[in-house]
Design a protein around this motif. Structure first.
Motif, PDB file in Angstrom:
ATOM      1  N   ALA A   1       3.034   1.196   8.808  1.00  0.00           N
ATOM      2  CA  ALA A   1       1.792   1.776   8.850  1.00  0.00           C
ATOM      3  C   ALA A   1       1.376   2.978   9.428  1.00  0.00           C
ATOM      4  O   ALA A   1       0.712   4.001   9.025  1.00  0.00           O
ATOM      5  CB  ALA A   1       0.606   0.815   9.155  1.00  0.00           C
ATOM      6  N   ASN A   2       1.925   3.126  10.553  1.00  0.00           N
ATOM      7  CA  ASN A   2       1.984   4.500  11.357  1.00  0.00           C
ATOM      8  C   ASN A   2       3.310   4.959  11.672  1.00  0.00           C
ATOM      9  O   ASN A   2       3.971   4.799  12.860  1.00  0.00           O
ATOM     10  CB  ASN A   2       1.210   4.314  12.515  1.00  0.00           C
ATOM     11  CG  ASN A   2       0.826   5.646  13.337  1.00  0.00           C
ATOM     12  OD1 ASN A   2       1.359   6.624  12.714  1.00  0.00           O
ATOM     13  ND2 ASN A   2      -0.004   5.673  14.191  1.00  0.00           N
ATOM     14  N   PRO A   3       3.899   5.794  10.758  1.00  0.00           N
ATOM     15  CA  PRO A   3       5.407   6.170  10.739  1.00  0.00           C
ATOM     16  C   PRO A   3       5.475   7.069  11.982  1.00  0.00           C
ATOM     17  O   PRO A   3       6.702   7.336  12.625  1.00  0.00           O
ATOM     18  CB  PRO A   3       5.555   7.075   9.505  1.00  0.00           C
ATOM     19  CG  PRO A   3       4.308   7.306   8.888  1.00  0.00           C
ATOM     20  CD  PRO A   3       3.276   6.030   9.443  1.00  0.00           C
TER      21      PRO A   3
ATOM     22  N   ASP B   1       1.003  -1.295   0.148  1.00  0.00           N
ATOM     23  CA  ASP B   1      -0.248  -0.033   0.198  1.00  0.00           C
ATOM     24  C   ASP B   1       0.935   1.249   0.099  1.00  0.00           C
ATOM     25  O   ASP B   1       0.562   2.197  -0.461  1.00  0.00           O
ATOM     26  CB  ASP B   1      -0.961   0.011   1.344  1.00  0.00           C
ATOM     27  CG  ASP B   1      -2.168  -1.183   1.229  1.00  0.00           C
ATOM     28  OD1 ASP B   1      -2.291  -1.432   0.136  1.00  0.00           O
ATOM     29  OD2 ASP B   1      -2.306  -1.428   2.103  1.00  0.00           O
ATOM     30  N   GLU B   2       2.063   1.219   0.571  1.00  0.00           N
ATOM     31  CA  GLU B   2       2.787   2.404   0.683  1.00  0.00           C
ATOM     32  C   GLU B   2       3.482   2.806  -0.847  1.00  0.00           C
ATOM     33  O   GLU B   2       3.502   3.931  -1.147  1.00  0.00           O
ATOM     34  CB  GLU B   2       4.135   2.070   1.552  1.00  0.00           C
ATOM     35  CG  GLU B   2       3.752   1.942   2.995  1.00  0.00           C
ATOM     36  CD  GLU B   2       3.217   3.187   3.739  1.00  0.00           C
ATOM     37  OE1 GLU B   2       4.083   4.096   3.680  1.00  0.00           O
ATOM     38  OE2 GLU B   2       1.998   3.392   4.166  1.00  0.00           O
ATOM     39  N   LEU B   3       3.650   1.635  -1.495  1.00  0.00           N
ATOM     40  CA  LEU B   3       4.056   2.008  -2.942  1.00  0.00           C
ATOM     41  C   LEU B   3       2.961   2.482  -3.743  1.00  0.00           C
ATOM     42  O   LEU B   3       3.231   3.474  -4.603  1.00  0.00           O
ATOM     43  CB  LEU B   3       4.717   0.571  -3.535  1.00  0.00           C
ATOM     44  CG  LEU B   3       5.041   0.624  -5.027  1.00  0.00           C
ATOM     45  CD1 LEU B   3       6.127   1.880  -5.270  1.00  0.00           C
ATOM     46  CD2 LEU B   3       5.634  -0.667  -5.483  1.00  0.00           C
TER      47      LEU B   3
ATOM     48  N   VAL C   1       2.619   6.220  -3.277  1.00  0.00           N
ATOM     49  CA  VAL C   1       3.552   7.009  -3.801  1.00  0.00           C
ATOM     50  C   VAL C   1       3.600   7.190  -5.362  1.00  0.00           C
ATOM     51  O   VAL C   1       3.570   8.116  -5.940  1.00  0.00           O
ATOM     52  CB  VAL C   1       4.893   6.367  -3.526  1.00  0.00           C
ATOM     53  CG1 VAL C   1       5.947   7.118  -4.174  1.00  0.00           C
ATOM     54  CG2 VAL C   1       5.320   6.585  -1.980  1.00  0.00           C
ATOM     55  N   LEU C   2       2.948   5.868  -5.983  1.00  0.00           N
ATOM     56  CA  LEU C   2       2.616   6.188  -7.390  1.00  0.00           C
ATOM     57  C   LEU C   2       1.357   6.920  -7.676  1.00  0.00           C
ATOM     58  O   LEU C   2       1.027   6.995  -8.740  1.00  0.00           O
ATOM     59  CB  LEU C   2       2.621   4.598  -7.801  1.00  0.00           C
ATOM     60  CG  LEU C   2       3.673   3.938  -7.756  1.00  0.00           C
ATOM     61  CD1 LEU C   2       3.820   2.376  -8.089  1.00  0.00           C
ATOM     62  CD2 LEU C   2       4.814   4.428  -8.942  1.00  0.00           C
ATOM     63  N   GLY C   3       0.565   7.247  -6.690  1.00  0.00           N
ATOM     64  CA  GLY C   3      -0.830   7.957  -6.955  1.00  0.00           C
ATOM     65  C   GLY C   3      -1.999   7.080  -6.825  1.00  0.00           C
ATOM     66  O   GLY C   3      -2.834   7.593  -7.412  1.00  0.00           O
ATOM     67  N   GLY C   4      -1.574   5.855  -6.343  1.00  0.00           N
ATOM     68  CA  GLY C   4      -2.803   5.040  -6.495  1.00  0.00           C
ATOM     69  C   GLY C   4      -2.583   3.552  -6.979  1.00  0.00           C
ATOM     70  O   GLY C   4      -3.695   2.635  -7.078  1.00  0.00           O
ATOM     71  N   GLY C   5      -1.519   3.407  -7.451  1.00  0.00           N
ATOM     72  CA  GLY C   5      -1.285   2.305  -8.151  1.00  0.00           C
ATOM     73  C   GLY C   5      -0.336   2.282  -9.492  1.00  0.00           C
ATOM     74  O   GLY C   5      -0.092   3.239  -9.785  1.00  0.00           O
TER      75      GLY C   5
END
Length: 454
Positions: A275-277, A75-77, A80-84
């Motif tokens: 998940a919670n940085p 999910d983090e990637l 960053v990619l804007g949703g996938g």
């Protein structure tokens, strides 16, 4: 036999000179010009990025299809990619050696292959058996991806035409070679031609291509800056080699927000999402310590709470020292000058050491107030309440100026249990604060210090 014609090409910007120059006249770099042989082959008409000739089209006649995205297992990637992942896009991932670029892409490739996509992993640095060993450690050894250890671009294009994959990973672009170019592998000319070929393949066949790019000692992706202009998305993989946390930062994205970050933790079995940085950055904060203030910083669309630490001590030499880690050095000097002029803190004979904990880099204006409070806390040797946090930009006249996304910042602070948050007074209108946190508006740095320490 005719002598081969040579030219000198700058490895930073791609400037071409007929003779050797010690300093590049275009970018100013020293000793960056490298001799390369000029190709004597006849020029071939270049194709467009779409792979075929196109005609001018009236704007009203252009049809728009809904942008489809493919979710990865991280999910983090995706954030960053804007949703996938956007089909047909060209994504460049840069980072220091050993930071985890190949690990991230091998892990994602296995996830995409397990969800039904055809993945071709092209490696110019490792053999198939070496990749299989690393894939076993990451738990993706049984995925259906295809491994292809090759550096010859025509061979790679032939395999792509035969397989018609959905995703292609190039690891790395500096090892790929276009035989028609007589320059050395990894040179500016080779990198530019390889990237142009990959862009044409991605746009003409709708294949998503991930490229790994090495970085120079200055931290920039090796090769000319045009490399970053050609691709659709540029991601930087950052982190300290002595810590397990890694930050994936978007610096260019044609399909999403820039300055978005994703945070991972490196384990033996691969990268794990954080998940919670905010909890990670604050978990080792000492109770009762002076010179520590928490700021709610925005990284893209995500609010993150980070501890800013300051250590102020009398200088032992003639000139006071200013050192910062994760913070802009000029910003630190500016805030200290404002504190001396507007808050009556005698800092000109004090050494100052400031740090943003957790290895994160903060550069937005909203961190000014937290920096100033941390400096004042260390200078006065007075503790800041551990349930206080700060948001605000400081001007040269000492005023605390408004910042954006204040409601999201306050909600994130309340969620993590903070009881008070100091914000610019001009940010108080037009929204409602959560009930479990007190929002205190301040107009100047002097007022803020008075309310914090009294």
């Amino acid at each position: 036999m005719a002598k081969a014609k040579t030219q000198y090409v700058c490895q930073n910007c791609g400037y071409i000179s007929a003779t050797y120059l010690g300093r590049c006249p275009n970018c100013g770099g020293w000793n960056t010009l490298v001799e390369e042989t000029v190709s004597s082959s006849k020029s071939v008409p270049r194709q467009t990025a779409a792979g075929s000739k196109v005609k001018p089209t009236r704007m009203n006649d252009v049809t728009i299809t809904k942008e489809t995205r493919v979710k990865t297992g991280l999910d983090e990637l995706n954030r960053v990619l804007g949703g996938g992942v956007v089909p047909g896009s060209l994504v460049l991932i840069g980072g220091d050696p050993g930071i985890g670029k190949s690990t991230l892409l091998l892990q994602v490739s296995g996830q995409l292959a397990n969800t039904g996509g055809t993945v071709l992993y092209v490696s110019g640095e490792e053999s198939a058996s070496q990749i299989k060993m690393r894939a076993g450690r990451l738990g993706v050894a049984n995925s259906g991806m295809y491994l292809y250890p090759e550096t010859d671009m025509p061979s790679i294009e032939d395999v792509i035409n035969q397989m018609q994959p959905d995703y292609v990973v190039i690891d790395s672009v500096q090892t790929m070679n276009v035989p028609e170019m007589n320059s050395a592998v990894g040179s500016v000319t080779q990198i530019r031609e390889v990237t142009a070929e990959l862009m044409r393949i991605a746009k003409s066949k709708g294949v998503t291509i991930f490229i790994v790019g090495h970085v120079t000692k200055e931290g920039a992706i090796a090769g000319p800056k045009i490399l970053e202009h050609m691709v659709d998305t540029v991601l930087y993989f950052e982190g300290d080699m002595h810590h397990t946390y890694r930050i994936l930062r978007s610096v260019k994205n044609r399909f999403g927000s820039t300055n978005e970050i994703g945070i991972f933790e490196m384990h033996q079995d691969g990268l794990q999402e954080v998940a919670n940085p905010s909890e990670i950055f604050l978990e080792e904060r000492l109770a009762g310590a002076t010179g520590s203030a928490v700021v709610v910083s925005m990284e893209g669309t995500r609010p993150i709470l980070v501890e800013i630490q300051a250590l102020i001590s009398p200088t032992m030499y003639g000139n006071a020292k200013r050192t910062s880690s994760g913070l802009d050095h000029n910003r630190v000097s500016l805030i200290m000058a404002v504190l001396e002029k507007r808050a009556n803190l005698m800092l000109q004979n004090q050494d100052a050491y400031l740090k943003a904990t957790g290895g994160v880099k903060l550069d937005e204006p909203a961190i000014d107030l937290a920096m100033a409070v941390a400096i004042a806390s260390s200078y006065r040797d007075k503790e800041i309440s551990p349930t206080d946090c700060f948001v605000g930009e400081i001007g040269l006249t000492g005023e605390v100026r408004r910042v954006n996304r204040i409601e999201e910042r306050v909600k994130e602070a309340a969620k993590l249990g903070f009881k008070r948050i100091f914000v610019p007074r001009n940010n108080l209108q037009g929204w409602h604060a959560p009930k479990d946190i007190q929002v205190i508006g301040v107009t100047s740095i002097a007022e803020a210090l008075h309310k914090v320490f009294n």
